[in-house]
Enzyme design. Structure first.
Site, mmCIF file in Angstrom:
data_model
loop_
_atom_site.group_PDB
_atom_site.id
_atom_site.type_symbol
_atom_site.label_atom_id
_atom_site.label_comp_id
_atom_site.label_asym_id
_atom_site.label_seq_id
_atom_site.Cartn_x
_atom_site.Cartn_y
_atom_site.Cartn_z
ATOM 1 N N LYS A 151 0.889 -1.167 0.000
ATOM 2 C CA LYS A 151 0.000 0.000 0.000
ATOM 3 C C LYS A 151 0.927 1.216 0.000
ATOM 4 C CE LYS A 151 -4.246 1.575 2.236
ATOM 5 N NZ LYS A 151 -5.068 1.765 1.052
HETATM 6 C C1 LIG Z 1 -6.369 0.633 -4.228
HETATM 7 C C2 LIG Z 1 -7.096 -0.072 -3.131
HETATM 8 N N1 LIG Z 1 -7.546 -1.327 -3.345
HETATM 9 C C3 LIG Z 1 -8.212 -1.991 -2.397
HETATM 10 C C4 LIG Z 1 -8.474 -1.419 -1.168
HETATM 11 C C5 LIG Z 1 -9.207 -2.191 -0.120
HETATM 12 O O1 LIG Z 1 -8.351 -2.573 0.901
HETATM 13 P P1 LIG Z 1 -8.860 -2.793 2.385
HETATM 14 O O2 LIG Z 1 -10.069 -3.662 2.287
HETATM 15 O O3 LIG Z 1 -7.730 -3.456 3.057
HETATM 16 O O4 LIG Z 1 -9.199 -1.455 2.929
HETATM 17 C C6 LIG Z 1 -8.018 -0.123 -0.901
HETATM 18 C C7 LIG Z 1 -8.266 0.518 0.378
HETATM 19 O O5 LIG Z 1 -7.445 0.510 1.239
HETATM 20 C C8 LIG Z 1 -7.312 0.563 -1.908
HETATM 21 O O6 LIG Z 1 -6.866 1.812 -1.698
#
Ligand SMILES: Cc1ncc(COP(=O)(O)O)c(C=O)c1O
Length: 282
Positions: A151
Site C-alpha cells: 500500500k
Molecule cells: C487501491 C485499493 N484497493 C483496495 C483497497 C481495499 O483494501 P482494504 O479492504 O484493506 O481497505 C483499498 C483501500 O485501502 C485501496 O486503496
C-alpha cells in the site's frame, strides 16, 4: 478532516494538527517513498487492527523502509491517538515516510518517520442506491514494474488520475483493468461479481489484496456461497447479475452500473453487506 483540529501522533509524540508539518524537501514528496494504511474503528474497536499493521510493515519492507515501531507499538499508538482525539468511530491513517535530510534517490541517509491521524470521515458513496463506474484509462501495472502488493503512496497517482477523470465524466469512480486486460479493482476498493448466485472476484495479482476483500471471501464461504478467485475478463460482465466493491472506507457498496451496463442491487450483495456490518460492529 479539518486539518487545523485535533492531535496527530508523530514519531511517538502528539502534535497539534495545525503544527504537524513536513519540509518541502521531504524524500517521500519527491520520490514517492511512503506507505500507509486505512483503518476504521467502530465503537472504539479497530477492525482487524493487527492485520492492518502487519500489512503496513510488509509494505514498508517492500519499499526498503525500516520503521522504528513494531506492529504492537502501532496498535498501541492508534488506540492512544483515538483516545487523545476523543474519537470512537473514526477513519485512521498511519503513514511511514522518508524525511528531508538527504534528497537523492539513494534513500538510506534519510530518516524513516511515522505518523497516525484519525478523523471522523464522511463517506461519500451512497450505499443504498448503487454507484456508477467507468473504465479507467490507466491499467494496474505488472508486479515486476511496480510494488503492487504494497500500500504505497506512489502507486496512488494512478488511482487519483482515474478517479478525477471518472468524476469529470459524471461517474462515481473508475474500474481499472490490469496490464494484461483482466478486471482488477476500483481506485480505492476491491471488486466482486455475482454470477448465478455464485461469488467471483479477480485474483489479486497486480493489486492490493484488501483486508475487507479477504473478510468478504471468508463470510461468503461461511454462508455457503461458492467463491471463485480467478482472472476475470471484462467480456464476462455480460453474464454478471450483481457487482459490489469492498474496502475499509467503502465497506460493501453495490454497483448499479459499469459504463452503460446496469446491474440489479441484489440479494447476495445485501446479504454479504449486512453480515460485514454486523461483524465490524461486534
Ligand atoms: C487501491 C485499493 N484497493 C483496495 C483497497 C481495499 O483494501 P482494504 O479492504 O484493506 O481497505 C483499498 C483501500 O485501502 C485501496 O486503496
Amino acid at each position: 478532516m479539518n486539518s487545523s483540529e485535533g492531535f496527530i501522533w508523530i514519531n511517538g509524540e502528539f502534535v497539534a494538527s495545525k503544527e504537524a508539518k513536513v519540509h518541502v524537501l521531504t524524500h517521500s514528496l519527491h520520490y514517492g517513498s511512503a506507505v500507509f494504511e486505512g483503518e476504521r474503528s467502530y465503537n472504539g474497536k479497530v477492525f482487524k487492527m493487527q492485520e492492518h499493521h502487519e500489512r503496513l510493515l510488509k509494505s514498508a519492507e517492500i519499499l526498503d523502509l525500516t520503521p522504528k515501531y513494531t506492529v504492537r507499538e502501532f496498535n498501541d499508538a492508534v488506540l492512544a491517538t483515538l483516545a487523545k482525539n476523543n474519537l470512537t468511530n473514526a477513519y485512521i491513517r498511519p503513514l511511514i515516510w522518508r524525511g528531508s535530510e538527504n534528497l537523492e534517490v539513494f534513500s538510506r541517509n534519510s530518516s524513516v518517520n511515522a505518523m497516525i491521524a484519525v478523523w471522523n470521515r464522511p463517506f461519500h458513496f451512497d450505499k443504498e442506491k448503487g454507484i456508477s463506474l467507468c473504465w479507467a484509462d490507466w491499467a494496474r501495472p505488472d508486479p515486476r514494474t511496480a510494488p503492487t502488493a504494497a500500500k504505497a503512496s506512489g502507486l496512488y497517482m494512478i488511482g487519483v488520475i482515474c478517479k478525477n477523470k471518472a468524476r469529470d465524466k459524471g461517474f462515481d469512480d473508475a474500474v481499472l483493468k490490469d496490464y494484461r486486460g483482466y478486471m482488477a479493482e476500483s481506485t480505492g476498493s476491491n471488486i466482486f461479481f455475482v454470477i448465478q448466485d455464485e461469488v467471483h472476484t479477480p485474483a489479486p495479482h497486480a493489486f492490493l489484496n484488501g483486508i475487507t476483500r479477504q473478510t468478504i471471501i471468508e463470510i461468503a464461504k461461511q454462508k455457503g456461497y461458492k467463491v471463485y478467485v480467478r482472472n476475470m475478463a471484462p467480456e464476462e460482465l455480460e453474464n454478471v447479475d450483481e457487482v459490489f466493491i469492498t474496502g475499509t472506507a467503502a465497506e460493501v457498496v453495490p454497483v448499479g452500473r459499469i459504463e452503460n451496463q446496469t446491474f440489479k442491487l441484489g440479494e447476495i450483495t445485501k446479504d454479504l453487506r449486512e453480515a460485514y456490518l454486523k461483524l465490524v460492529n461486534q
